[in-house]
Motif scaffolding. Structure first.
Motif, PDB file in Angstrom:
ATOM      1  N   TYR A 211      -1.848 -46.810 -10.449  1.00  0.00           N
ATOM      2  CA  TYR A 211      -1.253 -48.078 -10.851  1.00  0.00           C
ATOM      3  C   TYR A 211      -1.785 -49.165  -9.943  1.00  0.00           C
ATOM      4  CZ  TYR A 211       1.639 -47.178  -6.760  1.00  0.00           C
ATOM      5  OH  TYR A 211       2.059 -46.915  -5.496  1.00  0.00           O
ATOM      6  N   SER A 212      -1.624 -50.405 -10.370  1.00  0.00           N
ATOM      7  CA  SER A 212      -2.012 -51.519  -9.527  1.00  0.00           C
ATOM      8  C   SER A 212      -0.800 -52.440  -9.369  1.00  0.00           C
ATOM      9  CB  SER A 212      -3.193 -52.248 -10.147  1.00  0.00           C
ATOM     10  OG  SER A 212      -2.867 -53.485 -10.648  1.00  0.00           O
ATOM     11  N   ARG A 213      -0.678 -53.027  -8.217  1.00  0.00           N
ATOM     12  CA  ARG A 213       0.469 -53.892  -7.925  1.00  0.00           C
ATOM     13  C   ARG A 213       0.487 -55.084  -8.884  1.00  0.00           C
ATOM     14  NH1 ARG A 213       0.811 -54.826  -2.041  1.00  0.00           N
ATOM     15  NH2 ARG A 213       2.029 -52.922  -2.130  1.00  0.00           N
ATOM     16  N   ALA A 214      -0.650 -55.642  -9.190  1.00  0.00           N
ATOM     17  CA  ALA A 214      -0.714 -56.793 -10.090  1.00  0.00           C
ATOM     18  C   ALA A 214      -0.251 -56.406 -11.492  1.00  0.00           C
ATOM     19  CB  ALA A 214      -2.134 -57.339 -10.133  1.00  0.00           C
ATOM     20  N   ARG A 215      -0.651 -55.236 -11.965  1.00  0.00           N
ATOM     21  CA  ARG A 215      -0.263 -54.801 -13.306  1.00  0.00           C
ATOM     22  C   ARG A 215       1.253 -54.595 -13.384  1.00  0.00           C
ATOM     23  NH1 ARG A 215      -3.189 -49.744 -15.759  1.00  0.00           N
ATOM     24  NH2 ARG A 215      -4.905 -51.216 -15.677  1.00  0.00           N
ATOM     25  N   ILE A 216       1.845 -54.037 -12.345  1.00  0.00           N
ATOM     26  CA  ILE A 216       3.303 -53.834 -12.321  1.00  0.00           C
ATOM     27  C   ILE A 216       4.022 -55.181 -12.335  1.00  0.00           C
ATOM     28  CG2 ILE A 216       5.220 -53.042 -10.886  1.00  0.00           C
ATOM     29  CD1 ILE A 216       3.474 -50.686 -10.069  1.00  0.00           C
ATOM     30  N   LEU A 217       3.566 -56.142 -11.544  1.00  0.00           N
ATOM     31  CA  LEU A 217       4.199 -57.455 -11.514  1.00  0.00           C
ATOM     32  C   LEU A 217       4.071 -58.176 -12.847  1.00  0.00           C
ATOM     33  CD1 LEU A 217       3.252 -58.683  -7.928  1.00  0.00           C
ATOM     34  CD2 LEU A 217       5.462 -57.832  -8.755  1.00  0.00           C
ATOM     35  N   VAL A 218       2.944 -58.054 -13.499  1.00  0.00           N
ATOM     36  CA  VAL A 218       2.763 -58.674 -14.812  1.00  0.00           C
ATOM     37  C   VAL A 218       3.711 -58.047 -15.826  1.00  0.00           C
ATOM     38  CG1 VAL A 218       1.148 -58.914 -16.744  1.00  0.00           C
ATOM     39  CG2 VAL A 218       0.400 -59.436 -14.423  1.00  0.00           C
ATOM     40  N   MET A 219       3.827 -56.724 -15.825  1.00  0.00           N
ATOM     41  CA  MET A 219       4.719 -56.043 -16.764  1.00  0.00           C
ATOM     42  C   MET A 219       6.182 -56.413 -16.496  1.00  0.00           C
ATOM     43  SD  MET A 219       2.875 -54.566 -18.895  1.00  0.00           S
ATOM     44  CE  MET A 219       4.095 -53.627 -19.768  1.00  0.00           C
ATOM     45  N   LEU A 220       6.580 -56.489 -15.240  1.00  0.00           N
ATOM     46  CA  LEU A 220       7.942 -56.900 -14.916  1.00  0.00           C
ATOM     47  C   LEU A 220       8.203 -58.344 -15.348  1.00  0.00           C
ATOM     48  CD1 LEU A 220       8.501 -55.281 -11.405  1.00  0.00           C
ATOM     49  CD2 LEU A 220       9.569 -54.625 -13.573  1.00  0.00           C
TER      50      LEU A 220
END
Length: 64
Positions: A5-14
């Motif tokens: 996973y990537s931190r940016a992808r998690i933040l975008v999804m949230l």
């Protein structure tokens, strides 16, 4: 080793999930009713302008 996973992808999804929740909340009939836009008389729209208290309570001198 590559992270799954990537931190940016998690933040975008949230952020997307939060936007969907807020859109649903703001369009709900309950929100419209609570904010006085549900075409229903609420305590805020029935407040007495001559009352002493900001909540619309009568003055102590006018109580029975």
């Amino acid at each position: 080793m590559e992270r799954p996973y990537s931190r940016a992808r998690i933040l975008v999804m949230l952020g997307i999930i939060l936007a969907l929740i807020m859109a649903d909340h703001l369009r709900s009939p309950t929100f419209a009713f609570n904010s006085g836009q549900g075409n229903v008389e609420t305590a805020l729209s029935l407040r007495d302008e001559t009352a002493c208290a900001p909540c619309g309570a009568p003055c102590p001198s006018t109580r029975d």
